[in-house]
Design a protein around this motif. Structure first.
Motif, short mmCIF file in Angstrom:
data_model
loop_
_atom_site.label_atom_id
_atom_site.label_comp_id
_atom_site.label_asym_id
_atom_site.label_seq_id
_atom_site.Cartn_x
_atom_site.Cartn_y
_atom_site.Cartn_z
N THR A 96 -47.27 40.55 -27.11
CA THR A 96 -47.09 40.86 -28.52
C THR A 96 -48.04 40.04 -29.41
O THR A 96 -48.68 39.10 -28.96
N TRP A 98 -46.97 38.06 -31.68
CA TRP A 98 -46.37 36.72 -31.67
C TRP A 98 -46.97 35.86 -30.57
O TRP A 98 -47.30 34.69 -30.79
N ARG A 114 -41.85 31.19 -37.45
CA ARG A 114 -41.97 32.63 -37.64
C ARG A 114 -42.39 32.98 -39.07
O ARG A 114 -43.29 33.81 -39.27
N ASP A 129 -43.63 42.34 -40.09
CA ASP A 129 -42.92 42.73 -38.87
C ASP A 129 -43.86 43.05 -37.70
O ASP A 129 -43.41 43.41 -36.61
N ASP A 132 -43.80 41.31 -33.75
CA ASP A 132 -43.17 41.80 -32.52
C ASP A 132 -43.86 43.04 -31.95
O ASP A 132 -43.40 43.61 -30.96
N GLU A 134 -46.45 45.26 -29.87
CA GLU A 134 -47.18 45.07 -28.63
C GLU A 134 -48.67 45.23 -28.87
O GLU A 134 -49.11 46.14 -29.59
#
Length: 222
Positions: A96, A98, A114, A129, A132, A134
């Motif tokens: 991801t 992240w 975060r 958002d 998260d 991929e």
């Protein structure tokens, strides 16, 4: 007049492979807050020069000195945290977004926040958002911005950018340009940027135009 050595001092650097010269000798100096733009035709060695400065390639001739010390004498992992290279098609890791933005924190044994990562995303017109999302689902322009933000989590002294806005539309180019401008002004970060974009060329303090090997080069004010 300052008695401090240049932040980065590149002297007579050239590169050859299998008897073919890929980069004719180049010299340049860089101080904190400088913005140098590299341009020139395909095959003149722009990307090769950035890889040499980033300590990803060893020059065939010449030297690269960082804060008065030869780069060849520095620990590569330490140097690359201070002189950071970001390419046109970044290699993203993990699953991801992240995973990529948290990586610089993890290798320094720190905890990524975060909310802080979400704010970075929004500074380059990416939704919060997306953390998260991929990486396999990202567009080329989204990958470029995520790759850039990964390099900016811990600001380097020198940021090396290789065509990092090539997949972006004008609005998103402006967002990236604005962010780099802010960081240079606020933190004294120096930038070497390969680009053919007229707006980015206009913003540069200096333009270094490379020519194909044996044809020479010229360094001129922007």
């Amino acid at each position: 007049m300052s008695t401090h050595p240049p932040l980065l001092d590149v002297q007579g650097v050239s590169y050859a492979l299998a008897g073919k010269t890929l980069l004719a000798p180049v010299s340049l100096t860089l101080n904190a807050g400088d913005f140098l733009l590299l341009t020139g035709p395909s095959g003149c060695g722009k990307s090769t020069l950035l890889k040499i400065i980033a300590s990803l390639l060893d020059p065939s001739h010449g030297s690269v000195v960082f804060k008065g010390q030869p780069v060849s004498e520095l620990r590569p992992e330490t140097y690359r945290q201070q002189v950071s290279w970001c390419c046109q098609t970044p290699a993203l890791f993990g699953r991801t977004v992240w995973d990529n933005l948290a990586l610089p924190w993890e290798i320094r044994h720190k905890k990524a926040e975060r909310e802080k990562l979400q704010r970075w995303l929004q500074r380059v017109n990416l939704p919060a958002d997306m953390l998260d999302k991929e990486i396999e689902t990202l567009s080329g322009g989204e990958k470029q911005r995520v790759g850039l933000l990964r390099n900016l989590q811990f600001l380097p002294d020198v940021l090396l950018l290789d065509e990092v806005t090539s997949a972006l539309d004008e609005e998103n180019k402006q967002a990236v340009n604005g962010l780099i401008n802010e960081l240079m002004a606020e933190k004294g970060m120096a930038t070497v940027w390969i680009s053919h974009d007229s707006t980015e060329i206009h913003r540069a303090q200096r333009v270094l135009t490379l020519s194909p090997p044996l044809a020479g080069r010229r360094d001129e004010p922007a």
